[in-house]
Write an enzyme that holds these catalytic residues in place. Structure first.
Site, short mmCIF file in Angstrom:
data_model
loop_
_atom_site.label_atom_id
_atom_site.label_comp_id
_atom_site.label_asym_id
_atom_site.label_seq_id
_atom_site.Cartn_x
_atom_site.Cartn_y
_atom_site.Cartn_z
N ASN A 9 6.88 -12.13 -2.98
CA ASN A 9 6.81 -10.74 -3.45
C ASN A 9 7.91 -9.94 -2.75
O ASN A 9 7.76 -9.55 -1.60
CB ASN A 9 5.42 -10.17 -3.12
CG ASN A 9 5.28 -8.72 -3.58
OD1 ASN A 9 6.18 -8.17 -4.22
ND2 ASN A 9 4.16 -8.09 -3.25
N TRP A 10 9.00 -9.74 -3.47
CA TRP A 10 10.15 -9.04 -2.87
C TRP A 10 9.89 -7.54 -2.71
O TRP A 10 10.68 -6.83 -2.10
CB TRP A 10 11.40 -9.25 -3.72
CG TRP A 10 11.98 -10.63 -3.64
CD1 TRP A 10 11.49 -11.71 -2.96
CD2 TRP A 10 13.19 -11.08 -4.27
NE1 TRP A 10 12.31 -12.80 -3.14
CE2 TRP A 10 13.36 -12.44 -3.94
CE3 TRP A 10 14.14 -10.47 -5.10
CZ2 TRP A 10 14.44 -13.19 -4.39
CZ3 TRP A 10 15.23 -11.22 -5.56
CH2 TRP A 10 15.37 -12.57 -5.20
N LYS A 11 8.83 -7.05 -3.34
CA LYS A 11 8.55 -5.60 -3.33
C LYS A 11 9.80 -4.83 -3.80
O LYS A 11 10.49 -5.32 -4.69
CB LYS A 11 8.05 -5.17 -1.96
CG LYS A 11 6.84 -6.04 -1.52
CD LYS A 11 6.08 -5.50 -0.36
CE LYS A 11 4.91 -6.43 -0.05
NZ LYS A 11 4.06 -5.98 1.03
N HIS A 96 -2.23 -4.95 -6.31
CA HIS A 96 -1.71 -4.98 -4.94
C HIS A 96 -2.15 -3.71 -4.20
O HIS A 96 -2.17 -2.62 -4.80
CB HIS A 96 -0.19 -5.11 -4.94
CG HIS A 96 0.34 -5.51 -3.60
ND1 HIS A 96 0.44 -4.62 -2.56
CD2 HIS A 96 0.75 -6.70 -3.12
CE1 HIS A 96 0.91 -5.25 -1.49
NE2 HIS A 96 1.10 -6.52 -1.80
N GLU A 98 -0.66 -1.84 -2.30
CA GLU A 98 0.34 -0.76 -2.34
C GLU A 98 0.26 0.02 -3.65
O GLU A 98 0.61 1.20 -3.70
CB GLU A 98 1.74 -1.34 -2.09
CG GLU A 98 1.92 -1.74 -0.62
CD GLU A 98 2.90 -2.86 -0.37
OE1 GLU A 98 3.66 -3.23 -1.28
OE2 GLU A 98 2.90 -3.39 0.77
N GLU A 166 -5.58 -10.53 0.17
CA GLU A 166 -4.63 -9.82 1.01
C GLU A 166 -5.35 -8.72 1.79
O GLU A 166 -5.41 -7.56 1.33
CB GLU A 166 -3.53 -9.18 0.15
CG GLU A 166 -2.62 -10.18 -0.52
CD GLU A 166 -1.18 -9.66 -0.61
OE1 GLU A 166 -0.27 -10.47 -0.57
OE2 GLU A 166 -0.98 -8.44 -0.70
N GLY A 172 2.16 -6.46 6.22
CA GLY A 172 3.31 -5.61 6.57
C GLY A 172 3.61 -5.49 8.05
O GLY A 172 2.90 -6.05 8.89
N SER A 214 1.41 -11.08 6.16
CA SER A 214 2.26 -11.54 7.28
C SER A 214 2.39 -13.06 7.34
O SER A 214 2.42 -13.64 8.43
CB SER A 214 1.71 -11.01 8.61
OG SER A 214 1.66 -9.60 8.59
N GLY A 234 5.49 -11.66 1.62
CA GLY A 234 6.29 -10.44 1.51
C GLY A 234 7.60 -10.57 2.26
O GLY A 234 8.52 -11.31 1.85
#
Ligand code: 13P
Length: 253
Positions: A9-11, A96, A98, A166, A172, A214, A234
């Site tokens: 997941n490159w965000k 997600h 976020e 998650e 993060g 992480s 991530g």
């Protein structure tokens, strides 16, 4: 042999297509000598078509990171799942934390899942508690989140759904803690049981669970020994050195 799925997941990274191409080709190189691992790259959707054009072979596929809950129409700035599919995505990450933070509640996540499945995408549904309590209330929270998000979604779609656990406390740079293999094993079995019961399937193998939070080569050894079917990565999926080390450890299992 069953392959471990690693979802990158490159965000909202990187900021240029040029760098995206470099990360993609590094990932391809890291994977070339490995068996037992399959990678799904989820770049920002504006890079999907171009990266898809550069891909060959069957070890890498693509995913999107979110979508809108309508197929088409007067929704300025939004992207529908069918558009993502025609741009090269096979998977889509939904729910997600976020995006939940940005307003996606369970009802919206449920609408997005239904539309994504109908459009032909496989869904990676993210679930996870904000914090853990000593009395295990987070199990109840997780079960409700999963059942609400999958409300009205039939058994015929189970093969197209992966649940990514998650926990917010492990995601993060600000992560409070690192998950242990024991914690991961326990919650993996719990989530599998929720799905096995909901869909009345015979075998735990019919439900697939990923872990994200992480994930790095430093902690993967123990986590890869649990019953999870893969990982959602991530930060470390953007670094050639770290991601290739991670894939190597997973590939050696
Ligand atoms: P990190 O691996 O950077 O903690 O991100 C986890 C994540 O949110 C993947 O979807």
């Amino acid at each position: 042999m069953k392959k471990t799925l690693v979802v990158a997941n490159w965000k909202m990274n990187p900021t240029t297509l040029r760098v995206a191409k470099t990360i993609f080709s590094d990932t391809k190189k890291s994977l070339s000598k490995l068996n037992g691992v399959e990678v799904v790259i989820c770049p920002p959707s504006v890079y999907l078509s171009e990266l898809k054009r550069l891909s060959s072979g069957n070890k890498i596929s693509f995913g999107a990171q979110n979508c809108f809950n309508q197929e088409k129409g007067p929704w300025t700035g939004e992207i529908s799942p069918v558009m993502l599919m025609t741009s090269g995505a096979k998977f889509i990450i939904l729910g997600h934390s976020e995006n939940r933070r940005g307003g996606d509640n369970d009802e919206i996540v449920n609408q997005k899942i239904k539309l994504a499945l109908k459009s032909g995408l496989d869904v990676i549904l993210c679930v996870g508690e904000k914090e853990r309590d000593e009395d295990g209330h987070y199990f109840r929270f997780l079960k409700k989140q999963i059942l609400d998000d999958l409300e009205g979604i039939g058994k015929n779609y189970l093969k197209n759904i992966l649940i990514a656990y998650e926990p917010l406390w492990a995601i993060g740079v600000g992560a409070e803690k690192v998950i242990t293999d024991k914690q991961l094993q326990e919650v993996t079995i719990f989530i599998k049981k929720v799905l096995v019961d909901k869909y009345n399937v015979k075998d735990f193998k019919d439900v697939r669970i990923l872990y994200g939070g992480s994930v790095s080569y430093k902690i993967i050894d123990d986590l890869a020994e649990t019953d999870v079917d893969g990982f959602l990565v991530g930060r470390d999926s953007l670094s050639q050195e770290k991601f290739s080390k991670l894939l190597k450890v997973i590939g050696s299992k």
